[in-house]
Design a protein around this motif. Structure first.
Motif, mmCIF file in Angstrom:
data_model
loop_
_atom_site.group_PDB
_atom_site.id
_atom_site.type_symbol
_atom_site.label_atom_id
_atom_site.label_comp_id
_atom_site.label_asym_id
_atom_site.label_seq_id
_atom_site.Cartn_x
_atom_site.Cartn_y
_atom_site.Cartn_z
ATOM 1 N N LEU A 16 89.986 58.316 -27.559
ATOM 2 C CA LEU A 16 90.791 57.203 -27.047
ATOM 3 C C LEU A 16 90.331 55.870 -27.626
ATOM 4 C CD1 LEU A 16 91.207 58.235 -23.287
ATOM 5 C CD2 LEU A 16 93.004 58.142 -25.039
ATOM 6 N N LEU A 17 89.019 55.717 -27.831
ATOM 7 C CA LEU A 17 88.513 54.492 -28.432
ATOM 8 C C LEU A 17 88.987 54.355 -29.879
ATOM 9 C CD1 LEU A 17 84.863 54.162 -27.100
ATOM 10 C CD2 LEU A 17 86.660 52.442 -26.924
ATOM 11 N N GLU A 18 89.020 55.471 -30.599
ATOM 12 C CA GLU A 18 89.527 55.446 -31.967
ATOM 13 C C GLU A 18 90.994 55.037 -31.985
ATOM 14 O OE1 GLU A 18 89.972 58.368 -35.912
ATOM 15 O OE2 GLU A 18 89.194 59.168 -34.011
ATOM 16 N N ARG A 19 91.767 55.586 -31.042
ATOM 17 C CA ARG A 19 93.185 55.233 -30.953
ATOM 18 C C ARG A 19 93.344 53.752 -30.606
ATOM 19 N NH1 ARG A 19 97.674 54.324 -32.469
ATOM 20 N NH2 ARG A 19 99.496 54.521 -31.119
ATOM 21 N N ALA A 20 92.522 53.260 -29.676
ATOM 22 C CA ALA A 20 92.583 51.848 -29.302
ATOM 23 C C ALA A 20 92.244 50.957 -30.490
ATOM 24 C CB ALA A 20 91.634 51.565 -28.147
ATOM 25 N N GLY A 21 91.241 51.351 -31.266
ATOM 26 C CA GLY A 21 90.869 50.597 -32.454
ATOM 27 C C GLY A 21 91.986 50.559 -33.471
ATOM 28 N N GLU A 22 92.693 51.664 -33.616
ATOM 29 C CA GLU A 22 93.832 51.725 -34.542
ATOM 30 C C GLU A 22 94.946 50.778 -34.101
ATOM 31 O OE1 GLU A 22 94.798 55.839 -34.393
ATOM 32 O OE2 GLU A 22 93.259 56.445 -35.850
ATOM 33 N N ILE A 23 95.167 50.696 -32.777
ATOM 34 C CA ILE A 23 96.192 49.792 -32.246
ATOM 35 C C ILE A 23 95.835 48.344 -32.573
ATOM 36 C CG2 ILE A 23 97.200 48.849 -30.117
ATOM 37 C CD1 ILE A 23 96.959 51.719 -28.940
ATOM 38 N N MET A 123 79.916 37.524 -26.859
ATOM 39 C CA MET A 123 79.581 38.942 -27.022
ATOM 40 C C MET A 123 79.481 39.541 -25.626
ATOM 41 S SD MET A 123 76.260 40.746 -28.825
ATOM 42 C CE MET A 123 76.425 39.817 -30.350
ATOM 43 N N PRO A 124 80.475 40.342 -25.204
ATOM 44 C CA PRO A 124 80.483 40.849 -23.827
ATOM 45 C C PRO A 124 79.399 41.891 -23.574
ATOM 46 C CG PRO A 124 82.258 41.829 -25.106
ATOM 47 C CD PRO A 124 81.644 40.770 -25.979
ATOM 48 N N ASP A 125 78.949 41.955 -22.350
ATOM 49 C CA ASP A 125 77.918 42.919 -21.945
ATOM 50 C C ASP A 125 78.586 44.109 -21.263
ATOM 51 O OD1 ASP A 125 75.544 44.143 -21.393
ATOM 52 O OD2 ASP A 125 74.975 42.797 -19.755
ATOM 53 N N HIS A 126 79.345 44.869 -22.038
ATOM 54 C CA HIS A 126 80.057 46.025 -21.498
ATOM 55 C C HIS A 126 80.217 47.051 -22.614
ATOM 56 C CE1 HIS A 126 83.041 48.504 -19.470
ATOM 57 N NE2 HIS A 126 82.848 47.797 -18.369
ATOM 58 N N GLU A 127 79.800 48.283 -22.351
ATOM 59 C CA GLU A 127 79.785 49.315 -23.391
ATOM 60 C C GLU A 127 81.174 49.563 -23.977
ATOM 61 O OE1 GLU A 127 77.892 53.784 -24.056
ATOM 62 O OE2 GLU A 127 78.575 53.194 -22.052
ATOM 63 N N LEU A 132 84.943 49.056 -28.449
ATOM 64 C CA LEU A 132 86.316 48.739 -28.867
ATOM 65 C C LEU A 132 86.317 47.665 -29.950
ATOM 66 C CD1 LEU A 132 89.402 48.901 -28.568
ATOM 67 C CD2 LEU A 132 89.225 47.175 -26.766
ATOM 68 N N ILE A 133 85.478 46.643 -29.790
ATOM 69 C CA ILE A 133 85.402 45.581 -30.792
ATOM 70 C C ILE A 133 85.029 46.166 -32.156
ATOM 71 C CG2 ILE A 133 84.142 43.501 -31.495
ATOM 72 C CD1 ILE A 133 83.807 42.977 -28.405
ATOM 73 N N LYS A 134 84.048 47.051 -32.174
ATOM 74 C CA LYS A 134 83.645 47.685 -33.437
ATOM 75 C C LYS A 134 84.784 48.529 -34.007
ATOM 76 C CE LYS A 134 78.838 48.011 -31.873
ATOM 77 N NZ LYS A 134 77.788 48.949 -31.370
ATOM 78 N N ALA A 135 85.436 49.294 -33.132
ATOM 79 C CA ALA A 135 86.522 50.170 -33.582
ATOM 80 C C ALA A 135 87.717 49.382 -34.095
ATOM 81 C CB ALA A 135 86.960 51.087 -32.434
ATOM 82 N N GLY A 136 87.894 48.157 -33.561
ATOM 83 C CA GLY A 136 89.047 47.347 -33.924
ATOM 84 C C GLY A 136 88.825 46.412 -35.088
ATOM 85 N N GLY A 137 87.639 46.442 -35.686
ATOM 86 C CA GLY A 137 87.389 45.626 -36.862
ATOM 87 C C GLY A 137 86.382 44.509 -36.682
ATOM 88 N N GLY A 138 85.861 44.332 -35.462
ATOM 89 C CA GLY A 138 84.766 43.394 -35.254
ATOM 90 C C GLY A 138 85.108 42.070 -34.608
ATOM 91 N N TYR A 139 86.413 41.715 -34.570
ATOM 92 C CA TYR A 139 86.789 40.411 -34.020
ATOM 93 C C TYR A 139 88.036 40.572 -33.150
ATOM 94 C CZ TYR A 139 83.724 38.919 -37.787
ATOM 95 O OH TYR A 139 82.646 38.760 -38.622
ATOM 96 N N ILE A 140 87.845 40.530 -31.832
ATOM 97 C CA ILE A 140 88.976 40.696 -30.917
ATOM 98 C C ILE A 140 89.152 39.426 -30.081
ATOM 99 C CG2 ILE A 140 89.809 41.934 -28.879
ATOM 100 C CD1 ILE A 140 88.750 44.479 -30.007
ATOM 101 N N ALA A 141 90.315 38.802 -30.230
ATOM 102 C CA ALA A 141 90.670 37.658 -29.374
ATOM 103 C C ALA A 141 91.142 38.216 -28.040
ATOM 104 C CB ALA A 141 91.777 36.833 -30.024
ATOM 105 N N ALA A 142 90.595 37.704 -26.946
ATOM 106 C CA ALA A 142 90.919 38.309 -25.654
ATOM 107 C C ALA A 142 90.802 37.325 -24.500
ATOM 108 C CB ALA A 142 90.020 39.516 -25.398
ATOM 109 N N PRO A 143 91.924 36.784 -24.055
ATOM 110 C CA PRO A 143 91.931 36.075 -22.775
ATOM 111 C C PRO A 143 92.006 37.101 -21.651
ATOM 112 C CG PRO A 143 94.134 36.139 -23.645
ATOM 113 C CD PRO A 143 93.263 36.840 -24.660
ATOM 114 N N SER A 144 92.041 36.667 -20.407
ATOM 115 C CA SER A 144 92.188 37.608 -19.297
ATOM 116 C C SER A 144 93.542 38.308 -19.381
ATOM 117 C CB SER A 144 92.045 36.878 -17.957
ATOM 118 O OG SER A 144 92.946 35.791 -17.883
#
Length: 348
Positions: A16-23, A123-127, A132-144
């Motif tokens: 699922l993490l791989e799929r999320a990263g692909e998205i 850098m969030p403290d959550h596994e 997901l950040i790594k799987a998605g390319g390293g840079y995720i913009a994320a508001p709430s």
């Protein structure tokens, strides 16, 4: 659009993490848990993907997004200048609920920064978030991950209420640990400045780098000022019902709220009351919800947004809240309450 609900409450799911990263890599949107609140993530370096966040949330385009990273070395690609004090704070508090603002590098689109020449990074403290950040390319913009202006989501079900059918995936990682957004510190000026209070308070920051100032506009509405950090300008965290914060000695606050409750009940209305474990049984009626014990600050912060969403579901006529100026993160809690109440506050 059908939104995938990816259940990771019992641990990471590599598939699922791989799929999320692909998205994320393909320019889509994925909601995910952090230690603060759930975030709505997109590729931070793709201006079209970042623009989708504003569309899904109904968020004003001049409200900056925070770029989430998973490795310290990734900061130097997106920040044009990283002061030594910022490096010291990162060493002390990353991964963790601290966002820092820097002059942006050219690779960061203005869509991500709300048109500003600076970029907010944490850098969030959550596994789950880090993977997901790594799987998605390293840079995720994320508001709430909520509709703009509504209470932030602290559980996946809150995200689904606002985002189901609008985004590709929601990762369910269970309830968050802190419940209020990260502290934001502007590192782009001469003296570091707190633009949004959070779990990491001024004293904690100053123990690491010396003087840190508070933005004087923090608790004031500033409609004509272009915001440099999320939540500075626009209505945030707000329930559907009108809300009033009552501050003062405990017995006076309870007496005032009880008087208001009796009036509303006599008019056939049903008010809501935000109380503590210590005071919840001292109200004369209405729907009373406890945020937790005043001796457990994290309990209060974790329950804040959930309680506001529960009042929305119960369609209360008005919300009366006690003040929660607790020792460590009370400033952050009160900042969110004051914004949720539209700055309607009375001192008894």
């Amino acid at each position: 659009m059908e939104t995938i609900i990816a259940d990771m409450r019992d641990g990471l799911d590599a598939g699922l993490l791989e799929r999320a990263g692909e998205i994320i890599a393909a320019g889509g949107l994925v909601a995910f848990p952090t230690e603060t609140v759930y975030g709505l993530g997109a590729n931070a370096l793709d201006e079209n993907a970042a623009a989708k966040i504003y569309g899904a949330k109904g968020r004003p385009s001049d409200n900056p997004l925070i770029v989430h990273i998973a490795r310290m070395e990734d900061l130097y690609r997106i920040a044009a200048k990283v002061p030594e004090k910022a490096e010291a704070l990162a060493k002390a508090f990353w991964p963790g609920p601290l966002t820092m603002i820097f002059p942006k590098a050219d690779c960061v689109p203005y869509t991500t920064t709300g048109g500003l020449p600076t970029v907010a990074v944490r850098m969030p403290d959550h596994e789950i978030a880090l993977e997901l950040i790594k799987a998605g390319g390293g840079y995720i913009a994320a508001p709430s991950a909520n509709t703009s202006g509504r209470p932030s989501p602290t559980e996946a079900k809150h995200v689904a209420e606002d985002m189901n059918g609008k985004i590709e995936m929601i990762i369910d990682g269970g309830s968050v640990g802190i419940g209020v957004e990260s502290t934001i510190v502007d590192m782009s000026g001469e003296t570091p400045m707190i633009l949004r209070p959070g779990y990491i308070n001024q004293k904690m920051l100053e123990q690491v780098i010396g003087p840190v100032v508070m933005d004087p506009a923090l608790f004031e509405a500033a409609p004509n000022v272009r915001p440099k950090a999320p939540g500075m300008k626009y209505r945030h965290y707000a329930p559907k019902a009108e809300m009033l914060i009552v501050e003062g000695k405990e017995k006076d606050v309870i007496s005032y709220i009880n008087d208001r409750i009796c009036r509303e009940l006599a008019e056939g209305k049903m008010p809501g009351i935000i109380a503590s474990e210590e005071t919840k049984d001292r109200y004369a009626g209405g729907i009373v919800k406890s945020m937790g014990s005043r001796t457990d600050e994290l309990s209060i912060s974790r329950h804040l947004y959930g309680v506001l969403r529960e009042f929305d579901a119960q369609k209360v006529s008005r919300i009366y809240s006690e003040a929660f100026d607790t020792p460590t993160i009370g400033q952050a809690i009160m900042n969110r309450l004051v914004k949720a109440a539209g700055h309607q506050m009375i001192h008894i």
